[in-house]
Structure formats: C-alpha cells, structure tokens
Design an enzyme around this catalytic site. Structure first.
Site, PDB file in Angstrom:
ATOM      1  N   LYS A  73      90.396-106.219 -21.364  1.00 21.44           N
ATOM      2  CA  LYS A  73      90.018-106.499 -19.962  1.00 21.44           C
ATOM      3  C   LYS A  73      88.912-107.548 -19.830  1.00 21.44           C
ATOM      4  CE  LYS A  73      91.194-102.186 -17.660  1.00 21.44           C
ATOM      5  NZ  LYS A  73      90.663-101.191 -16.728  1.00 21.44           N
ATOM      6  N   ALA A 134      79.599 -95.113 -17.356  1.00 18.40           N
ATOM      7  CA  ALA A 134      79.069 -96.480 -17.415  1.00 18.40           C
ATOM      8  C   ALA A 134      80.071 -97.406 -18.109  1.00 18.40           C
ATOM      9  CB  ALA A 134      77.733 -96.486 -18.148  1.00 18.40           C
ATOM     10  N   ASN A 158      74.903 -91.135 -17.307  1.00 17.76           N
ATOM     11  CA  ASN A 158      75.816 -91.378 -18.422  1.00 17.76           C
ATOM     12  C   ASN A 158      75.359 -90.657 -19.674  1.00 17.76           C
ATOM     13  OD1 ASN A 158      78.230 -92.694 -19.256  1.00 17.76           O
ATOM     14  ND2 ASN A 158      76.996 -94.034 -20.557  1.00 17.76           N
ATOM     15  N   LEU A 232      87.960 -89.828 -10.838  1.00 12.72           N
ATOM     16  CA  LEU A 232      88.924 -90.877 -11.170  1.00 12.72           C
ATOM     17  C   LEU A 232      90.041 -90.370 -12.087  1.00 12.72           C
ATOM     18  CD1 LEU A 232      86.814 -92.756  -9.891  1.00 12.72           C
ATOM     19  CD2 LEU A 232      87.233 -94.381 -11.716  1.00 12.72           C
TER      20      LEU A 232
HETATM   21  P1  NAP Z   1      85.592 -96.355 -20.647  1.00  7.02           P
HETATM   22  O1  NAP Z   1      85.275 -97.759 -20.292  1.00  7.02           O
HETATM   23  O2  NAP Z   1      86.041 -96.035 -22.032  1.00  7.02           O
HETATM   24  O3  NAP Z   1      84.267 -95.456 -20.312  1.00  7.02           O
HETATM   25  C1  NAP Z   1      84.274 -94.089 -20.626  1.00  7.02           C
HETATM   26  C2  NAP Z   1      83.063 -93.404 -19.970  1.00  7.02           C
HETATM   27  O4  NAP Z   1      83.228 -91.996 -20.155  1.00  7.02           O
HETATM   28  C3  NAP Z   1      81.726 -93.767 -20.594  1.00  7.02           C
HETATM   29  O5  NAP Z   1      80.740 -93.704 -19.609  1.00  7.02           O
HETATM   30  C4  NAP Z   1      81.537 -92.640 -21.624  1.00  7.02           C
HETATM   31  O6  NAP Z   1      80.184 -92.388 -21.942  1.00  7.02           O
HETATM   32  C5  NAP Z   1      82.115 -91.474 -20.869  1.00  7.02           C
HETATM   33  N1  NAP Z   1      82.607 -90.403 -21.727  1.00  7.02           N
HETATM   34  C6  NAP Z   1      83.745 -90.400 -22.458  1.00  7.02           C
HETATM   35  N2  NAP Z   1      83.900 -89.219 -23.075  1.00  7.02           N
HETATM   36  C7  NAP Z   1      82.829 -88.459 -22.730  1.00  7.02           C
HETATM   37  C8  NAP Z   1      82.408 -87.136 -23.046  1.00  7.02           C
HETATM   38  N3  NAP Z   1      83.119 -86.356 -23.858  1.00  7.02           N
HETATM   39  N4  NAP Z   1      81.258 -86.670 -22.502  1.00  7.02           N
HETATM   40  C9  NAP Z   1      80.531 -87.463 -21.678  1.00  7.02           C
HETATM   41  N5  NAP Z   1      80.868 -88.710 -21.332  1.00  7.02           N
HETATM   42  C10 NAP Z   1      82.004 -89.206 -21.858  1.00  7.02           C
HETATM   43  O7  NAP Z   1      86.697 -95.734 -19.700  1.00  7.02           O
HETATM   44  P2  NAP Z   1      87.101 -96.175 -18.195  1.00  7.02           P
HETATM   45  O8  NAP Z   1      88.134 -97.227 -18.271  1.00  7.02           O
HETATM   46  O9  NAP Z   1      85.872 -96.422 -17.442  1.00  7.02           O
HETATM   47  O10 NAP Z   1      87.835 -94.841 -17.685  1.00  7.02           O
HETATM   48  C11 NAP Z   1      87.124 -93.634 -17.387  1.00  7.02           C
HETATM   49  C12 NAP Z   1      88.074 -92.618 -16.760  1.00  7.02           C
HETATM   50  O11 NAP Z   1      88.548 -93.112 -15.511  1.00  7.02           O
HETATM   51  C13 NAP Z   1      89.336 -92.330 -17.595  1.00  7.02           C
HETATM   52  O12 NAP Z   1      89.647 -90.972 -17.484  1.00  7.02           O
HETATM   53  C14 NAP Z   1      90.418 -93.151 -16.902  1.00  7.02           C
HETATM   54  O13 NAP Z   1      91.709 -92.576 -17.067  1.00  7.02           O
HETATM   55  C15 NAP Z   1      89.955 -93.052 -15.464  1.00  7.02           C
HETATM   56  N6  NAP Z   1      90.430 -94.195 -14.658  1.00  7.02           N
HETATM   57  C16 NAP Z   1      91.168 -93.906 -13.559  1.00  7.02           C
HETATM   58  C17 NAP Z   1      91.620 -94.934 -12.754  1.00  7.02           C
HETATM   59  C18 NAP Z   1      92.440 -94.607 -11.544  1.00  7.02           C
HETATM   60  O14 NAP Z   1      93.088 -95.520 -11.007  1.00  7.02           O
HETATM   61  N7  NAP Z   1      92.429 -93.386 -11.063  1.00  7.02           N
HETATM   62  C19 NAP Z   1      91.323 -96.271 -13.064  1.00  7.02           C
HETATM   63  C20 NAP Z   1      90.540 -96.536 -14.192  1.00  7.02           C
HETATM   64  C21 NAP Z   1      90.097 -95.475 -14.988  1.00  7.02           C
HETATM   65  P3  NAP Z   1      79.422 -93.210 -23.114  1.00  7.02           P
HETATM   66  O15 NAP Z   1      78.981 -94.513 -22.474  1.00  7.02           O
HETATM   67  O16 NAP Z   1      78.289 -92.343 -23.496  1.00  7.02           O
HETATM   68  O17 NAP Z   1      80.413 -93.422 -24.217  1.00  7.02           O
END
Ligand code: NAP
Length: 290
Positions: A73, A134, A158, A232
């Site tokens: 991305k 984040a 976060n 989300l």
């Molecule tokens: P990403 O860039 O990989 O970021 C993941 C985030 O989740 C980081 O802040 C990470 O914290 C945190 N995290 C992951 N596992 C964790 C845990 N076990 N405990 C605490 N914090 C945790 O992912 P993203 O693209 O932002 O996506 C995040 C979520 O949103 C996913 O579930 C995705 O499916 C969903 N999403 C939904 C849509 C929609 O259209 N509905 C669109 C985009 C994303 P750290 O910084 O500490 O690693």
C-alpha cells in the site's frame, strides 16, 4: 456458465503478498453480476520484487483497476503517475485506476469511514473520539476524522505506544491538528479513556476470526448508552467488543458497511457504475456467516 470468450470483458483485481482470504472478489464479482457489467475481478499474488512488472502488465493488458493490499500500500506509490490528495496525506494507496496507461492511486478506506460515520455527524462532530490502533486503517480513520468531523480531542491508543506517538507527530504536521492524547493499550488507563469518549473506533485486528474471544476490554464500565462504537473488524460480523458495548446500551457499527462502501468507491472509480451497496451488504453478511 459465464461467456469467458467475450473480448470486451474488463479485468479488475487485487494485488498483495501473500494474498490472504479476501472478500473483495465476492463483492466486486457480485456487483458486476447485479449490474450486468462485463468484468471479472481476480486476486493476484505479487511479491515486492514483481510489483513494478505487475503494473507494467496492468498497462500492457489494459487492466482497468487494482485494489492494493498488504504489503504494497505504501511502496506502490513510487510507481504511479498521480495520487489523490487523501492518499498523499495518508501515505497509502488501496486503489489504482488505469486510464489508458496513466496510473492514479486513491485511498477509498477514507470514503468507507466517512460514509459509515456521516449518519452520526451531529452526535460526533466536535466530540472526544478514541481510535485504537496505529496501522494502515488507523491512518485512514484519523485523516477522515480530522478532515470531516472536527474532533475536540483524538485519543490514540495502541499496543506499541511508539507507533501511536509517530502517528500523532505525523498528523500534527500534515494536517495541523494538535489535540491528540496517546496511550498504551493497558486496562486501567483504557477504562477511563473509553468511558469519556463519544465515539470509539477499533482499528486493530483484535477480535478478528479466528481469535473471536479477544477484545479490547471486558470491563462493562468502559461503555454507556450515549456512545457509538465502530469496530473495523468485519469477521465475525459482531465482535466480542460490539457485544459487550451493545449490552451497555451503546450504538454499535461493524466493519461490513465500511468494507462495502470502500469497495463501492473503488468500483465507481474504475467503471463509473454505482454499486448497489445495500444488496451487497446483505449478501456479504450472509456469506461471511456461512
Ligand atoms: P495493520 O496495519 O497491520 O495494523 C494492525 C494494528 O492492530 C496495529 O495497531 C497493531 O498494534 C494492532 N494489533 C494487532 N494485533 C494486536 C493484538 N493482538 N493486540 C493489540 N493490538 C494488536 O492492520 P490494518 O490494515 O490497520 O487493519 C486493522 C484491522 O482493520 C484488521 O482487522 C482489518 O481487517 C480491519 N480493516 C477493516 C476494513 C473495513 O473496510 N472494514 C478496512 C481496513 C482494515 P501494534 O502497532 O502494536 O503492532
């Protein structure tokens, strides 16, 4: 069977690596079928070393558009001719449009967040908002909140505090918004921050299938009937967080609407066709549950 010999069939797709299970092919292929629009949407597994070649192929084969997912991305931006204002500020592209060889990048997660929240504009405008996470989606969420909902304060929580602090610095500089508080994801602080927020957005993968018993907090006191909780996560359709918040009387929103609305914006950018979002949302709810 669909007539795949049709020379006018347009190609759309998703590129990422590894290509994990995605609902985008279902959403876009069902949309094309409902609209009678002659296109097919396919997932392509493209490692970083082949990213540039994939875009050359996109032009050579006249592929109409791609969605971009992890890990490309940000890195894709260098290969594009133009990027939209929101993608430039967020620093992340999830949609590319190929206009006769000119490639333009967009971030349609912004549309997904905006259109999901706009019905609640009066309740959330100028209020205290908490964003947990984040990562990439948190960036789109924060951009949208600052641009469209004038928050009084954004609390950024976060697991890795350093990443929340980096986002705070980034958006303070890019969008001249300074009303951030940052917190580590840590229960005692969490309750107080959450209970004083009008809108709480979970932009982490906590609670996502298969870890459906995970949640930000189990403390009921974090939630009340004056709040809106937007998760989300779209699988499961009702996360443990939403169940707990709903029991305390909060209004809850799952990630399905955003998923469909961001896809609708991409489909519109590629085809100038309007996705029947309500039908797609209903179909997707059932598809995910089964
Ligand atoms: P990403 O860039 O990989 O970021 C993941 C985030 O989740 C980081 O802040 C990470 O914290 C945190 N995290 C992951 N596992 C964790 C845990 N076990 N405990 C605490 N914090 C945790 O992912 P993203 O693209 O932002 O996506 C995040 C979520 O949103 C996913 O579930 C995705 O499916 C969903 N999403 C939904 C849509 C929609 O259209 N509905 C669109 C985009 C994303 P750290 O910084 O500490 O690693």
């Amino acid at each position: 069977m669909k007539d795949l010999n049709h020379i006018n069939t347009k190609i759309l797709g998703l590129i990422g690596h590894p290509i994990k299970h995605s609902y985008s092919p279902y959403i876009h292929n069902l949309t094309a079928e409902l609209l009678g629009f002659d296109c097919i949407y396919l997932p392509f597994d493209v490692p970083a070393s082949d990213l540039r070649n994939a875009l050359r192929g996109m032009k050579a084969l006249d592929i109409l558009g791609f969605n971009i997912t992890i890990p490309h991305k940000e890195s894709i931006i260098q290969f594009l001719n133009e990027i939209s204002e929101e993608a430039s500020i967020i620093g992340s592209v999830n949609t590319i449009v190929n206009d006769h060889g000119k490639l333009t990048g967009y971030n349609t997660d912004v549309n997904g967040v905006f259109e999901t929240l706009i019905p609640y504009n009066e309740e959330i405008n100028g209020e205290v908002i908490t964003v947990v996470g984040a990562g990439g989606s948190a960036r789109a969420v924060i951009y949208t909140l600052i641009r469209h909902f004038k928050p009084k304060v954004i609390n950024l929580i976060n697991r890795t505090l350093q990443r929340a602090e980096s986002l705070r610095e980034y958006f303070s500089e890019k969008m001249k918004f300074d009303s951030f508080n940052t917190f580590e994801l840590f229960p005692p602080v969490l309750v107080e921050v959450l209970e004083n927020s009008k809108l709480i957005i979970n932009a982490t993968s906590i609670g996502m299938y298969p870890d459906i018993d995970d949640t930000l907090t189990e403390i009921n006191k974090s939630f009340n009937e004056n709040q809106i909780i937007f998760d989300l996560v779209y699988n499961p359709t009702e996360t443990k967080l939403l169940k707990i918040a709903s029991k305390q009387g909060a209004l809850t929103i799952n990630g399905i609407k955003m998923l469909v609305l961001q896809a609708a914006k991409s489909f519109d950018l590629w085809t100038e066709q309007t996705m029947p979002t309500e039908k797609i949302e209903k179909a997707l709810q059932l598809y995910i549950k089964n």
